[in-house]
Design a protein around this motif. Structure first.
Motif, mmCIF file in Angstrom:
data_model
loop_
_atom_site.group_PDB
_atom_site.id
_atom_site.type_symbol
_atom_site.label_atom_id
_atom_site.label_comp_id
_atom_site.label_asym_id
_atom_site.label_seq_id
_atom_site.Cartn_x
_atom_site.Cartn_y
_atom_site.Cartn_z
ATOM 1 N N PHE B 98 58.938 -16.901 -30.920
ATOM 2 C CA PHE B 98 57.753 -17.523 -30.330
ATOM 3 C C PHE B 98 56.711 -16.468 -29.955
ATOM 4 O O PHE B 98 55.525 -16.593 -30.298
ATOM 5 N N TRP B 99 57.153 -15.441 -29.250
ATOM 6 C CA TRP B 99 56.197 -14.420 -28.792
ATOM 7 C C TRP B 99 55.609 -13.637 -29.966
ATOM 8 O O TRP B 99 54.427 -13.284 -29.955
ATOM 9 N N LEU B 100 56.414 -13.382 -30.986
ATOM 10 C CA LEU B 100 55.875 -12.722 -32.170
ATOM 11 C C LEU B 100 54.809 -13.600 -32.824
ATOM 12 O O LEU B 100 53.750 -13.116 -33.238
ATOM 13 N N ALA B 101 55.086 -14.895 -32.917
ATOM 14 C CA ALA B 101 54.113 -15.819 -33.506
ATOM 15 C C ALA B 101 52.815 -15.813 -32.702
ATOM 16 O O ALA B 101 51.715 -15.792 -33.277
ATOM 17 N N MET B 102 52.945 -15.807 -31.390
ATOM 18 C CA MET B 102 51.743 -15.814 -30.534
ATOM 19 C C MET B 102 50.926 -14.533 -30.717
ATOM 20 O O MET B 102 49.708 -14.577 -30.885
ATOM 21 N N ILE B 103 51.625 -13.405 -30.695
ATOM 22 C CA ILE B 103 50.932 -12.119 -30.788
ATOM 23 C C ILE B 103 50.261 -11.964 -32.144
ATOM 24 O O ILE B 103 49.087 -11.564 -32.234
ATOM 25 N N VAL B 104 50.979 -12.284 -33.203
ATOM 26 C CA VAL B 104 50.420 -12.152 -34.546
ATOM 27 C C VAL B 104 49.224 -13.100 -34.721
ATOM 28 O O VAL B 104 48.208 -12.735 -35.314
ATOM 29 N N THR B 105 49.356 -14.312 -34.193
ATOM 30 C CA THR B 105 48.257 -15.286 -34.284
ATOM 31 C C THR B 105 47.011 -14.746 -33.585
ATOM 32 O O THR B 105 45.887 -14.826 -34.114
ATOM 33 N N ILE B 106 47.209 -14.183 -32.400
ATOM 34 C CA ILE B 106 46.083 -13.657 -31.631
ATOM 35 C C ILE B 106 45.447 -12.474 -32.349
ATOM 36 O O ILE B 106 44.210 -12.340 -32.403
ATOM 37 N N VAL B 107 46.271 -11.609 -32.923
ATOM 38 C CA VAL B 107 45.750 -10.454 -33.658
ATOM 39 C C VAL B 107 44.943 -10.913 -34.867
ATOM 40 O O VAL B 107 43.838 -10.422 -35.120
ATOM 41 N N ILE B 108 45.500 -11.844 -35.612
ATOM 42 C CA ILE B 108 44.793 -12.338 -36.808
ATOM 43 C C ILE B 108 43.477 -12.990 -36.414
ATOM 44 O O ILE B 108 42.433 -12.778 -37.054
ATOM 45 N N TYR B 109 43.535 -13.761 -35.332
ATOM 46 C CA TYR B 109 42.306 -14.406 -34.865
ATOM 47 C C TYR B 109 41.271 -13.354 -34.485
ATOM 48 O O TYR B 109 40.089 -13.477 -34.802
ATOM 49 N N GLY B 110 41.715 -12.310 -33.819
ATOM 50 C CA GLY B 110 40.801 -11.235 -33.441
ATOM 51 C C GLY B 110 40.206 -10.546 -34.662
ATOM 52 O O GLY B 110 39.041 -10.158 -34.674
ATOM 53 N N LEU B 111 41.019 -10.396 -35.698
ATOM 54 C CA LEU B 111 40.547 -9.736 -36.916
ATOM 55 C C LEU B 111 39.485 -10.537 -37.650
ATOM 56 O O LEU B 111 38.696 -9.981 -38.419
ATOM 57 N N THR B 112 39.463 -11.841 -37.413
ATOM 58 C CA THR B 112 38.470 -12.675 -38.102
ATOM 59 C C THR B 112 37.046 -12.359 -37.638
ATOM 60 O O THR B 112 36.071 -12.784 -38.267
ATOM 61 N N ALA B 113 36.955 -11.617 -36.538
ATOM 62 C CA ALA B 113 35.623 -11.176 -36.089
ATOM 63 C C ALA B 113 35.059 -10.113 -37.021
ATOM 64 O O ALA B 113 33.849 -9.870 -37.044
ATOM 65 N N PHE B 114 35.934 -9.500 -37.810
ATOM 66 C CA PHE B 114 35.512 -8.391 -38.668
ATOM 67 C C PHE B 114 35.654 -8.716 -40.143
ATOM 68 O O PHE B 114 34.993 -8.100 -40.970
ATOM 69 N N ASP B 115 36.535 -9.649 -40.467
ATOM 70 C CA ASP B 115 36.762 -9.950 -41.871
ATOM 71 C C ASP B 115 37.295 -11.380 -41.998
ATOM 72 O O ASP B 115 37.827 -11.931 -41.035
ATOM 73 N N THR B 116 37.161 -11.910 -43.169
ATOM 74 C CA THR B 116 37.667 -13.267 -43.413
ATOM 75 C C THR B 116 39.126 -13.192 -43.826
ATOM 76 O O THR B 116 39.484 -12.413 -44.704
ATOM 77 N N ILE B 117 39.942 -13.970 -43.170
ATOM 78 C CA ILE B 117 41.351 -14.059 -43.551
ATOM 79 C C ILE B 117 41.643 -15.520 -43.876
ATOM 80 O O ILE B 117 41.422 -16.401 -43.056
ATOM 81 N N ALA B 118 42.104 -15.750 -45.066
ATOM 82 C CA ALA B 118 42.345 -17.122 -45.516
ATOM 83 C C ALA B 118 43.419 -17.784 -44.659
ATOM 84 O O ALA B 118 44.394 -17.139 -44.255
ATOM 85 N N PRO B 119 43.254 -19.059 -44.372
ATOM 86 C CA PRO B 119 44.262 -19.769 -43.563
ATOM 87 C C PRO B 119 45.662 -19.656 -44.127
ATOM 88 O O PRO B 119 46.633 -19.479 -43.390
ATOM 89 N N ARG B 120 45.761 -19.779 -45.462
ATOM 90 C CA ARG B 120 47.099 -19.735 -46.053
ATOM 91 C C ARG B 120 47.771 -18.385 -45.808
ATOM 92 O O ARG B 120 48.946 -18.330 -45.466
ATOM 93 N N GLU B 121 47.024 -17.321 -45.972
ATOM 94 C CA GLU B 121 47.584 -15.987 -45.723
ATOM 95 C C GLU B 121 47.960 -15.818 -44.251
ATOM 96 O O GLU B 121 48.967 -15.205 -43.920
ATOM 97 N N SER B 122 47.127 -16.362 -43.380
ATOM 98 C CA SER B 122 47.407 -16.261 -41.945
ATOM 99 C C SER B 122 48.728 -16.934 -41.595
ATOM 100 O O SER B 122 49.580 -16.356 -40.911
ATOM 101 N N LEU B 123 48.885 -18.150 -42.084
ATOM 102 C CA LEU B 123 50.117 -18.890 -41.798
ATOM 103 C C LEU B 123 51.321 -18.164 -42.377
ATOM 104 O O LEU B 123 52.386 -18.078 -41.746
#
Lengths: 70, 149
Positions: B98-123
């Motif tokens: 659970f905590w890994l999922a939360m942390i990775v989700t937050i990091v990916i979300y933060g990265l979207t401020a700098f680059d586009t990350i496709a939803p499928r790749e994120s999941l």
């Protein structure tokens, strides 16, 4: 002050000549569970603690005790 | 009389499971290289096979984590392999996942401020890391519990 749960399972096993496997068979749990309770890694549930005590013909308080640590 | 009691059989299988879970996590993580290299057209046959394979793989690993496996054995052996301490270790593995999922989700979300990350790749990244982390945690805790006995 952190409390830890101590136990006298090893002493009682030695008194009765029981291996962890034999005790596990009596109680109906895995040897791993007996090992972890005995080593203080796992805190048993109330039913399990009662079963362990009953296996030695003791009360729970005679087998388990609180160890106060500072 | 059985040569090996149910306790001994469960103990042996439980030790084996404790070794296999982290190994499966490593294989699962390593297998993600297939998805990172050699881009294929979305919706193509190859893409569909890759996605289906990953979905099946992830679901199988989650099912193994949730059930503890050992389906070829008797109910008594499986019950011993899934007793109190194992259920506690599984709970801790879920927590790590659970905590890994939360942390990775937050990091990916933060990265979207700098680059586009496709939803499928994120999941894909979130689930892969969470599942692998849970498997490794479960294997580690089970191996720890077998020590000294």
């Amino acid at each position: 002050m952190v409390e830890r749960l101590g136990n006298r399972i090893r002493e009682e096993r030695n008194t009765y000549g029981l291996t962890q496997v034999a005790l596990a068979e009596q109680i109906g749990v895995s040897r791993k569970t007996i090992n972890t309770v005995e080593n203080g890694v796992f805190i048993p549930s109330t039913p399990l603690a009662l079963k362990i005590a009953r296996a030695f013909g003791r009360t729970v308080e005679e087998i388990f005790y609180l160890v106060d640590e500072e | 009389m059985n040569d090996d009691s149910k306790i001994e059989i469960a103990d042996r299988l439980s030790r084996r499971r404790a070794l296999m879970m982290p190994l499966m996590a490593v294989v699962f993580l390593s297998g993600q290289a297939i998805y990172a290299i050699g881009r294929v057209e979305a919706g193509s046959i190859i893409d569909q096979v890759k996605v289906t394979a990953w979905v099946a793989w992830a679901l199988i690993l989650l099912a193994l984590l949730a059930t503890g496996g050992g389906f070829l054995n008797s109910r008594a052996v499986r019950r011993l392999m899934d007793d109190e301490s194992t259920r506690a270790n599984r709970g801790r593995a879920y927590s790590v996942g659970f905590w890994l999922a939360m942390i990775v989700t937050i990091v990916i979300y933060g990265l979207t401020a700098f680059d586009t990350i496709a939803p499928r790749e994120s999941l894909h990244i979130i689930v892969t890391i969470a599942v692998a982390g849970a498997l490794v945690t479960f294997g580690y805790l089970e191996r720890r519990d077998h020590r000294g006995g």
